[in-house]
Structure formats: C-alpha cells, structure tokens
Write a protein that holds these residues in place. Structure first.
Motif, PDB file in Angstrom:
ATOM      1  N   LEU A 447      69.743  38.520  25.953  1.00  0.00           N
ATOM      2  CA  LEU A 447      69.992  38.887  24.572  1.00  0.00           C
ATOM      3  C   LEU A 447      69.338  37.881  23.631  1.00  0.00           C
ATOM      4  CD1 LEU A 447      73.739  39.915  24.861  1.00  0.00           C
ATOM      5  CD2 LEU A 447      71.827  41.438  24.383  1.00  0.00           C
ATOM      6  N   PRO A 448      68.947  38.312  22.418  1.00  0.00           N
ATOM      7  CA  PRO A 448      68.223  37.407  21.508  1.00  0.00           C
ATOM      8  C   PRO A 448      69.104  36.274  21.022  1.00  0.00           C
ATOM      9  CG  PRO A 448      68.832  39.430  20.378  1.00  0.00           C
ATOM     10  CD  PRO A 448      69.162  39.646  21.837  1.00  0.00           C
ATOM     11  N   PRO A 449      68.526  35.090  20.830  1.00  0.00           N
ATOM     12  CA  PRO A 449      69.302  33.962  20.295  1.00  0.00           C
ATOM     13  C   PRO A 449      69.501  34.120  18.793  1.00  0.00           C
ATOM     14  CG  PRO A 449      67.031  33.305  20.625  1.00  0.00           C
ATOM     15  CD  PRO A 449      67.137  34.711  21.152  1.00  0.00           C
ATOM     16  N   LEU A 450      70.546  33.457  18.295  1.00  0.00           N
ATOM     17  CA  LEU A 450      70.850  33.493  16.869  1.00  0.00           C
ATOM     18  C   LEU A 450      70.495  32.144  16.258  1.00  0.00           C
ATOM     19  CD1 LEU A 450      72.177  34.996  14.454  1.00  0.00           C
ATOM     20  CD2 LEU A 450      74.343  33.927  15.145  1.00  0.00           C
ATOM     21  N   LEU A 451      69.696  32.174  15.194  1.00  0.00           N
ATOM     22  CA  LEU A 451      69.330  30.954  14.477  1.00  0.00           C
ATOM     23  C   LEU A 451      69.928  31.035  13.080  1.00  0.00           C
ATOM     24  CD1 LEU A 451      67.726  28.287  14.505  1.00  0.00           C
ATOM     25  CD2 LEU A 451      65.779  29.563  13.568  1.00  0.00           C
ATOM     26  N   VAL A 452      70.762  30.045  12.733  1.00  0.00           N
ATOM     27  CA  VAL A 452      71.468  30.019  11.455  1.00  0.00           C
ATOM     28  C   VAL A 452      70.924  28.862  10.626  1.00  0.00           C
ATOM     29  CG1 VAL A 452      73.718  29.973  10.323  1.00  0.00           C
ATOM     30  CG2 VAL A 452      73.517  30.885  12.647  1.00  0.00           C
ATOM     31  N   ALA A 453      70.399  29.178   9.454  1.00  0.00           N
ATOM     32  CA  ALA A 453      69.888  28.144   8.552  1.00  0.00           C
ATOM     33  C   ALA A 453      71.052  27.372   7.940  1.00  0.00           C
ATOM     34  CB  ALA A 453      69.033  28.779   7.460  1.00  0.00           C
ATOM     35  N   PRO A 454      70.805  26.172   7.416  1.00  0.00           N
ATOM     36  CA  PRO A 454      71.903  25.383   6.832  1.00  0.00           C
ATOM     37  C   PRO A 454      72.647  26.093   5.708  1.00  0.00           C
ATOM     38  CG  PRO A 454      69.973  24.007   7.164  1.00  0.00           C
ATOM     39  CD  PRO A 454      69.539  25.409   7.450  1.00  0.00           C
ATOM     40  N   ASP A 455      71.983  27.022   5.001  1.00  0.00           N
ATOM     41  CA  ASP A 455      72.666  27.742   3.921  1.00  0.00           C
ATOM     42  C   ASP A 455      73.434  28.959   4.409  1.00  0.00           C
ATOM     43  OD1 ASP A 455      70.638  29.423   4.608  1.00  0.00           O
ATOM     44  OD2 ASP A 455      69.698  29.507   2.620  1.00  0.00           O
ATOM     45  N   GLY A 456      73.461  29.206   5.709  1.00  0.00           N
ATOM     46  CA  GLY A 456      74.225  30.308   6.272  1.00  0.00           C
ATOM     47  C   GLY A 456      73.418  31.546   6.565  1.00  0.00           C
ATOM     48  N   THR A 457      72.219  31.679   6.027  1.00  0.00           N
ATOM     49  CA  THR A 457      71.385  32.833   6.376  1.00  0.00           C
ATOM     50  C   THR A 457      71.014  32.751   7.845  1.00  0.00           C
ATOM     51  OG1 THR A 457      69.388  31.623   5.711  1.00  0.00           O
ATOM     52  CG2 THR A 457      70.459  33.005   4.047  1.00  0.00           C
ATOM     53  N   ASN A 458      71.026  33.888   8.520  1.00  0.00           N
ATOM     54  CA  ASN A 458      70.808  33.863   9.959  1.00  0.00           C
ATOM     55  C   ASN A 458      70.040  35.096  10.400  1.00  0.00           C
ATOM     56  OD1 ASN A 458      72.931  36.010  10.675  1.00  0.00           O
ATOM     57  ND2 ASN A 458      74.172  34.476   9.608  1.00  0.00           N
ATOM     58  N   GLU A 459      69.449  34.979  11.561  1.00  0.00           N
ATOM     59  CA  GLU A 459      68.692  36.091  12.136  1.00  0.00           C
ATOM     60  C   GLU A 459      68.636  35.924  13.644  1.00  0.00           C
ATOM     61  OE1 GLU A 459      64.493  36.153  11.472  1.00  0.00           O
ATOM     62  OE2 GLU A 459      64.366  33.979  11.215  1.00  0.00           O
ATOM     63  N   TYR A 460      68.507  37.084  14.326  1.00  0.00           N
ATOM     64  CA  TYR A 460      68.262  37.071  15.764  1.00  0.00           C
ATOM     65  C   TYR A 460      66.753  36.963  15.978  1.00  0.00           C
ATOM     66  CZ  TYR A 460      73.112  38.326  16.613  1.00  0.00           C
ATOM     67  OH  TYR A 460      74.478  38.317  16.674  1.00  0.00           O
ATOM     68  N   LEU A 461      66.332  35.951  16.701  1.00  0.00           N
ATOM     69  CA  LEU A 461      64.910  35.686  16.885  1.00  0.00           C
ATOM     70  C   LEU A 461      64.294  36.697  17.839  1.00  0.00           C
ATOM     71  CD1 LEU A 461      65.011  31.790  17.199  1.00  0.00           C
ATOM     72  CD2 LEU A 461      64.691  33.182  15.144  1.00  0.00           C
ATOM     73  N   ALA A 462      63.133  37.192  17.471  1.00  0.00           N
ATOM     74  CA  ALA A 462      62.412  38.162  18.298  1.00  0.00           C
ATOM     75  C   ALA A 462      61.579  37.409  19.332  1.00  0.00           C
ATOM     76  CB  ALA A 462      61.527  39.038  17.428  1.00  0.00           C
ATOM     77  N   ILE A 463      61.918  37.593  20.602  1.00  0.00           N
ATOM     78  CA  ILE A 463      61.231  36.935  21.709  1.00  0.00           C
ATOM     79  C   ILE A 463      60.442  38.002  22.464  1.00  0.00           C
ATOM     80  CG2 ILE A 463      61.494  35.373  23.666  1.00  0.00           C
ATOM     81  CD1 ILE A 463      62.609  34.296  21.056  1.00  0.00           C
ATOM     82  N   PRO A 464      59.236  37.705  22.923  1.00  0.00           N
ATOM     83  CA  PRO A 464      58.497  38.693  23.720  1.00  0.00           C
ATOM     84  C   PRO A 464      59.339  39.190  24.887  1.00  0.00           C
ATOM     85  CG  PRO A 464      57.081  36.847  23.170  1.00  0.00           C
ATOM     86  CD  PRO A 464      58.452  36.485  22.699  1.00  0.00           C
ATOM     87  N   PRO A 465      59.494  40.509  25.024  1.00  0.00           N
ATOM     88  CA  PRO A 465      60.384  41.038  26.069  1.00  0.00           C
ATOM     89  C   PRO A 465      59.817  40.817  27.468  1.00  0.00           C
ATOM     90  CG  PRO A 465      59.178  42.818  25.016  1.00  0.00           C
ATOM     91  CD  PRO A 465      58.842  41.581  24.240  1.00  0.00           C
ATOM     92  N   ALA A 466      60.720  40.645  28.414  1.00  0.00           N
ATOM     93  CA  ALA A 466      60.358  40.494  29.823  1.00  0.00           C
ATOM     94  C   ALA A 466      61.538  40.975  30.658  1.00  0.00           C
ATOM     95  CB  ALA A 466      60.030  39.040  30.154  1.00  0.00           C
ATOM     96  N   PRO A 467      61.295  41.477  31.863  1.00  0.00           N
ATOM     97  CA  PRO A 467      62.397  41.957  32.699  1.00  0.00           C
ATOM     98  C   PRO A 467      63.246  40.804  33.204  1.00  0.00           C
ATOM     99  CG  PRO A 467      60.353  41.976  33.929  1.00  0.00           C
ATOM    100  CD  PRO A 467      59.984  41.633  32.514  1.00  0.00           C
ATOM    101  N   PRO A 468      64.468  41.088  33.672  1.00  0.00           N
ATOM    102  CA  PRO A 468      65.301  40.019  34.254  1.00  0.00           C
ATOM    103  C   PRO A 468      64.640  39.377  35.460  1.00  0.00           C
ATOM    104  CG  PRO A 468      66.615  41.980  33.784  1.00  0.00           C
ATOM    105  CD  PRO A 468      65.177  42.373  33.594  1.00  0.00           C
ATOM    106  N   LEU A 469      65.051  38.178  35.748  1.00  0.00           N
ATOM    107  CA  LEU A 469      64.546  37.462  36.922  1.00  0.00           C
ATOM    108  C   LEU A 469      64.918  38.227  38.180  1.00  0.00           C
ATOM    109  CD1 LEU A 469      65.688  33.856  35.903  1.00  0.00           C
ATOM    110  CD2 LEU A 469      63.451  34.919  35.496  1.00  0.00           C
ATOM    111  N   GLY A 470      63.943  38.415  39.062  1.00  0.00           N
ATOM    112  CA  GLY A 470      64.199  39.110  40.314  1.00  0.00           C
ATOM    113  C   GLY A 470      63.865  40.580  40.292  1.00  0.00           C
ATOM    114  N   VAL A 471      63.532  41.129  39.120  1.00  0.00           N
ATOM    115  CA  VAL A 471      63.151  42.535  39.007  1.00  0.00           C
ATOM    116  C   VAL A 471      61.634  42.616  39.095  1.00  0.00           C
ATOM    117  CG1 VAL A 471      63.177  44.591  37.553  1.00  0.00           C
ATOM    118  CG2 VAL A 471      65.171  43.084  37.628  1.00  0.00           C
ATOM    119  N   ALA A 472      61.137  43.281  40.133  1.00  0.00           N
ATOM    120  CA  ALA A 472      59.698  43.347  40.364  1.00  0.00           C
ATOM    121  C   ALA A 472      59.028  44.185  39.286  1.00  0.00           C
ATOM    122  CB  ALA A 472      59.413  43.926  41.745  1.00  0.00           C
ATOM    123  N   GLY A 473      57.777  43.833  38.950  1.00  0.00           N
ATOM    124  CA  GLY A 473      57.017  44.589  37.967  1.00  0.00           C
ATOM    125  C   GLY A 473      57.417  44.231  36.558  1.00  0.00           C
ATOM    126  N   GLY A 474      56.843  44.916  35.610  1.00  0.00           N
ATOM    127  CA  GLY A 474      57.194  44.688  34.215  1.00  0.00           C
ATOM    128  C   GLY A 474      56.282  43.681  33.552  1.00  0.00           C
TER     129      GLY A 474
END
Length: 703
Positions: A447-474
């Motif tokens: 799941l995406p991490p949450l980054l909260v700025a000191p003023d309280g504004t926050n967003e879920y960071l968009a990370i390049p998608p990849a399959p779970p560890l151990g799942v072949a292909g992708g």
C-alpha cells in the motif's frame, strides 16, 4: 426439591434438613435426617410451630423468613438453631414458597436447614467423598490450560471434600516451560496453590504460594519424590512433627503438623513424576485410612493428566512465542534528526506474532532505512517466513543496496522459497538521507506510504507499481525519489490498519489521512502513534497490523561539510588542512590525527583507481552521533580489503582504514560510489535505539 438462588446445596462438609410448613407456620413434613441435623426425631417436630427450631433471639429473624412465604418470596439467613440437648448451632436457613396452598388456602412452603457436619462425621462417607471429587470437579478445573489456574482449581476441590488443608507442588521445570526430566529426591519444586478451611492463617504463612524449594532428607515430602508412590501418615505425633520442622528449618511447621493426618499423592503422567498434592486433616477430623488413599490416588491420577496437559500447552506456547518474538526487531535505530515510533498488533490472541514486520535501520552518512512488510497468511508459518525475509532484508540494508535492488534480491529469494512451498509477501522499502532531505522509496505490491507535511497537508505517494515478492512475472521493481520538507511525518503500514471485513479500504485510507492536522509539526510522536491504532482493538476479525511512523528532519547544516578534491597530488595535503579546520570547529581535536590519515588513504585510493572515471572526487565530513568521513567518486568499481605481501609497495590503504576506523564500507550511487569510514566520538552514544517492549505490541493491547 432444592432451594433456588443463592441457597447452598448439599456437599461433603454439610447436611441439609428439608421441612414442610403450612400457612399457620407449623411443621407438617419432615425429612428423615432430622435427628442428625437438629438433634430431634421427625415425630417430635411434626405439628410443632416452626419457631421451636430456633432460640428466642432468632425467632424474629425466622418470622421474617416465614413472612416471605406469604409474600411468595424466597429468603435466606444464618440463624442459631436448637440441636436437642447439644445446645445450638449456626445454620443457613432458606424459606422457599410452594405453588400449592394448604388445606385452608394459606400459602405453604419449605424450610431448608443446612448445618455443618461435626468434625467426627466429616469424611465418613467414602461414596460421597468419591462423588464430590470425581463427578464434575475434574471437568471444572480441567477446562483451563493455565498451570496456575489448574492448580488453584485442584486445591479448591480437595478442600473441603477430601481434607482440611491441601497444597499442590510441581517440578520447577514445569513452570519454566522446559522439558521434564526424570527428577526425583532433591528436585526443585514450586508451590503453585495452597488452601485450608480451618481458619488458621498460619498455613499460608508457613507454606506460601510461589515458593521454590528443595525438601530435605528424612521428610515424607522427600519420600514421595523418591518413590513416586503415595505416602500415608495416619497421624503425626509431636516428635515426628518436630523432626520434620527441624530438618526443614521451619519452626512453625511443628505446631501445624502436630496431630495431623497426612497423605501425599504423587502426580504421575506418562510415567513421569510431575509433583504431588499434600493433603492434611487437622486433629478432630477422621484420620486418613487406606481407602482414603485409594480414593485420593484415583483423583490424583486424573488430576495429573490435567496438570500435564496444562504443562505441555504452556511449554508449547512459550516455545512458539519465544520463536515468534525473536523474529521481530529488538531495537529501532535511526540518525539523531529522525524520530521513529512503531506499533504492532497481532490479529490473533493465541498466536501473538504473524507475518507483518517493520524495521528502522540507521545507515552510515545520516541515512535510515524504513521498512514495512506483510507475508500472506497468519500464525506461526507466516511468522517463520517473515523472520527469513526480515533477516535477509536487514543484511541487504547493511550492504547498502538501493531499495529497488534490495527488493529485487528479496523477490528472487521468495521465488526460491516458493519452490518448496508457495510464499508471497508485500514490502515497502524507503531510505531517507538526512543531509539532502531526500526519500528514495521502492514498493513490491504494498500500500502507498503517507507523507504529512509540517502544516498537516498530506498525500499518499505514488510509487511505480510492482507485484508482491514471490509472484512470478509482472513489472520490474523501481524506486522513486522525493524531496521531503524538513519536519515531515512519514507513515508506512500494513493492510490490517486500513482494511477489514466491515470497512472499505478507501474509507480506511481516508481515516488515516484524517488523523493528521495542522499541529503535526508539534504533536508528540507517541500521541500520533496511539491515534493511528485508536478504534481497532474492538475488531475481533482484524488482520495483523504493523505501523512505522517517523518524523524526518534534516541534519543541521553546521554538522556536515564537503570539499571537491582537485585531481592533483597536492590536493591531499590541502584536504588534511580542510579536515583539521573542520574538526577544530566541531571541538573534535582528539580525532584530528586519525581522521587526517583516514581521509588521506581514501582520497589517495580514489585518485589511483578512479582516475579514468567521470566527475570530481568529493570529500565529506558528517558529525552526528559519530564522525563519518566519506569520499565520493565517479567509478562504479568497489574497493576490497586485501593483505599485501612484504615486498609490495601498495595495497595497504584499506587495511589502515579498517584498523583506525570503528567500521567502514562502500555503497554505489547513481554517479559512482561512496567509500566511508566511521569513528566513535568520545563521550557520545553512537547508537540511540528506540527501546522495544519485552515483546512488540505488548503495551498496545489497550487504548
């Protein structure tokens, strides 16, 4: 009929007389045991007023009970009841109304008169004693798999049905959850439970619960341990009691044991002695005989199975928990500008560690690796897989592989493990550099991490998608770098925090964002960590939850310095001057000589082996909890430590570095590599790990 509510029922320590009372408060029916209870024959009671049962002082109390019959109420009181020529005795009297009325139409009822058996009559009936011990008592105290509770339930059955005093002692190895060995004689035992019903508090004072002891030679307690057979002492005279007390060096035992009748019942299960039950009857009660010993051993044999089951359960549970707890971190480390808190909450109350894990690993150069992962599944199997992954990832972090490369190695490991048994896991790996304020993140199906700025504004960071560890292909695992505002809060978590059966994951993600407001910069980390788990404790069907929350601050500018080294031999001398000036400014004059020598060796090594590389050579000094010296160049070739022969002129630079520095290492960068060395600053703790409780999550099972 039997009285309802709180009225007591018949047992081996009491006798109950049932009387029928008509509307005029006269006795119209009488049980056949009237003489044993109140000292008068049934014929003497029939037709007499119920008030004749008690003394004058208790007549008003009895009248109040009888009035309850007219009011269709059940009432109970303790009254002084006449007992023929023997005087009076206290009895529990219960008045219970009947549905039917007497011949005159007045309410009628029953009186239950319960008196304690005299000492001479207690334990007289072996059938009653056997029934009291065997019928449902084993089921009652055997329902618990806790060793202490089982022992407490056992003595509560033995007293008062079999004796007036009882204690349960088991081998100390049982309590310690170790394997039970064939111990005898001088075995170490622990007294788990003690009880008595004679009102003498000296029993529990002399033989306290929880005591760990070894019984001396020449005592009956030692005999039962050596033979694993019951020991029957019909009566202990004063001399025998004095001898036991003397050998035991426990003077009060002489007073307690004088005149008692004693039987020691061994607890043997699967041909192994687990301990014994010590039973005593004080003077005035019928002494133990051979038939009592037979009944006691029948009970002890069944009780030993219960104790053994509790022992095995405790041992297996302790082993499983020790294994699982060892798989989670024992400390969280981070550079001084970064503040880290964790929360772990298992989904199962039986298995307290699952497949979720977290890591915070301080890296050289004021960097920190922040990791959260989740192995698919629950219980011990998931925990074992988690332990493998966590250990491997910890090693990769210390090798300073970039997040994407580390997760790729983990993926290959999971593929290899999956050849024997399918496994897959999600993982998020982030590295924060406190000198540059950058955050590099790679994710494998997490799941995406949450980054909260000191003023309280926050967003879920968009990370390049990849399959779970151990799942072949992708897709290939890729990382992304973010510039982080000083004082921001970074939150990584597993899916159990934001998703459950009754809530959509989008609602859970929105709830997590709503926790952080405008006071994020000043809000205590512990308070935010508690707020993240608020409301999840009541969910009985939750998944495992792991949360890592960190406040990311930059290293103060006056704590690091860099200098571009020209590609000429004279630059080495000028670099030493740069080192000397900077360390004097930091008040680290004691480290000047060693740091000059280390910087010289690292720069010389870079000039010699990276002369064809693109880009300049850079020298950096970082003063955090320790002093780090780094040399950056454009060559991707990593140096290695070797031992030069006596006739060789070179090859000793890294050997000198390894001897002078507390630790050293290398890491690749996008532009080349970094060779670093670290020295401990006198008077400072170079590792300020966050303390972790005795097991992760133990202090977080309550709001």
């Amino acid at each position: 009929m039997a009285p309802r509510g709180d009225a007591p029922t018949d047992d081996s320590a009491s006798r109950t007389l049932v009387l029928g009372v008509d509307g005029e408060r006269r006795i119209v029916q009488c049980g056949p045991n009237a003489e044993q209870v109140v000292g008068r024959r049934p014929a003497e009671l029939i037709g007499r007023p119920a008030a004749d049962l008690v003394d004058g002082d208790a007549k008003d109390d009895l009248e109040a009970l009888l009035e309850g019959i007219g009011a269709r109420q059940e009432r109970t009181a303790v009254l002084s009841v006449r007992r023929g020529e023997a005087g009076t005795t206290d009895a529990v009297v219960t008045a219970q109304p009947m549905v039917a009325e007497d011949a005159g139409g007045a309410p009628s009822g029953l009186l239950f008169v319960r008196v304690a058996l005299p000492p001479s009559e207690r334990y007289q009936d072996p059938a009653r004693m056997r029934r009291a011990l065997m019928d449902d008592q084993l089921t009652r105290f055997g329902a618990s798999l806790d060793l202490d509770q089982s022992a407490r339930g056992l003595v509560d059955v033995v007293v008062p049905h079999y004796c007036t005093y009882a204690e349960v002692l088991v081998l100390e190895s049982l309590v310690a959850a170790d394997e039970v060995h064939a111990e005898s004689g001088a075995a170490v035992l622990r007294r788990l439970a003690v009880t008595s019903d004679d009102g003498n508090e000296l029993w529990t004072a002399t033989f306290p619960e929880g005591e760990v002891l070894v019984f001396p030679d020449g005592t009956p307690y030692r005999e039962v341990l050596e033979t694993a057979r019951p020991v029957h002492l019909p009566v202990l005279d004063a001399d025998a009691a004095r001898e036991i007390a003397g050998r035991w060096r426990r003077a009060p035992a002489e007073e307690l044991l004088t005149g008692v009748s004693m039987v020691l019942l061994p607890l043997v299960a699967r041909d192994t002695l687990l301990g014994f039950i010590a039973c005593s009857r004080i003077p005035g009660f019928r002494r133990f005989d051979a038939y009592d010993v037979e009944i006691g051993m029948e009970f002890a044999n069944r009780a030993a199975i219960v104790v053994d089951n509790a022992r095995r359960f405790s041992r297996e549970r302790a082993t499983a928990l020790a294994l699982q707890r060892s798989l989670l971190p024992t400390g969280l480390s981070a550079p001084s500008p970064v503040e880290v808190r964790h929360r772990y909450l298992p989904g199962s109350k039986l298995v307290e560690v699952g497949g979720d894990w977290y890591e915070s690993i301080a890296l050289p150069g004021a960097r920190v690796a922040l990791i959260v992962g989740d192995v698919a599944g629950h219980g011990v199997k998931a925990a074992v897989t988690m332990g493998r992954l966590r250990t491997a990832l910890h090693t990769l972090a210390n090798l300073e592989l970039p997040p994407a490369d580390a997760l790729h190695v983990m993926h290959e490991l999971m593929i290899e493990l999956g050849e024997q048994e399918p496994h897959f896991a999600t993982c998020l790996y982030a590295v924060y550099d406190a000198t540059s304020g950058t955050l590099e993140i790679a994710s494998a199906g997490h799941l995406p991490p949450l980054l909260v700025a000191p003023d309280g504004t926050n967003e879920y960071l968009a990370i390049p998608p990849a399959p779970p560890l151990g799942v072949a292909g992708g897709a290939t695992i890729e990382s992304r770098e973010f510039a982080v505002e000083d004082g921001s809060v970074f939150v990584i978590y597993t899916d159990g925090l934001v998703e459950n059966r009754g809530r959509d994951i989008d609602d859970g993600l929105a709830r997590l964002r709503g926790i952080f407001g405008a006071d994020t910069a000043t809000r205590p980390m512990e308070e935010m960590a508690k707020a993240i788990l608020a409301g999840v404790y009541a969910d009985q069907h939750r998944d495992d939850i792991a949360v890592l929350i960190s406040r990311l601050r930059r290293l103060p500018e006056d704590r690091f310095a860099s200098w571009v080294v020209p590609s000429e031999p004279a630059a080495v001398r000028r670099a030493r001057g740069f080192v000397r000036t900077q360390l004097d400014a930091w008040g680290l004059s004691d480290l000047v000589y060693s740091t000059e020598l280390l910087a010289t060796e690292l720069i010389t090594n870079a000039m010699r082996y990276a002369k064809d590389a693109k880009g300049p050579i850079e020298l950096r000094l970082l003063y955090e909890r320790s002093l780090v010296c780094e040399v950056l160049d454009g060559s991707a070739a990593l140096p290695r430590l070797r031992h030069a022969d006596d006739d060789e002129e070179g090859g000793r630079g890294l050997l000198v570095v390894s001897q002078l520095a507390d630790r050293w290492g290398t890491r690749r960068t996008a532009a080349g590599k970094v060779v670093w060395c670290e020295q401990v600053v006198p008077g400072q703790d170079e590792k300020a790990d966050e303390p972790v409780p005795s097991w992760p999550g133990e202090n977080h099972h309550r709001e």
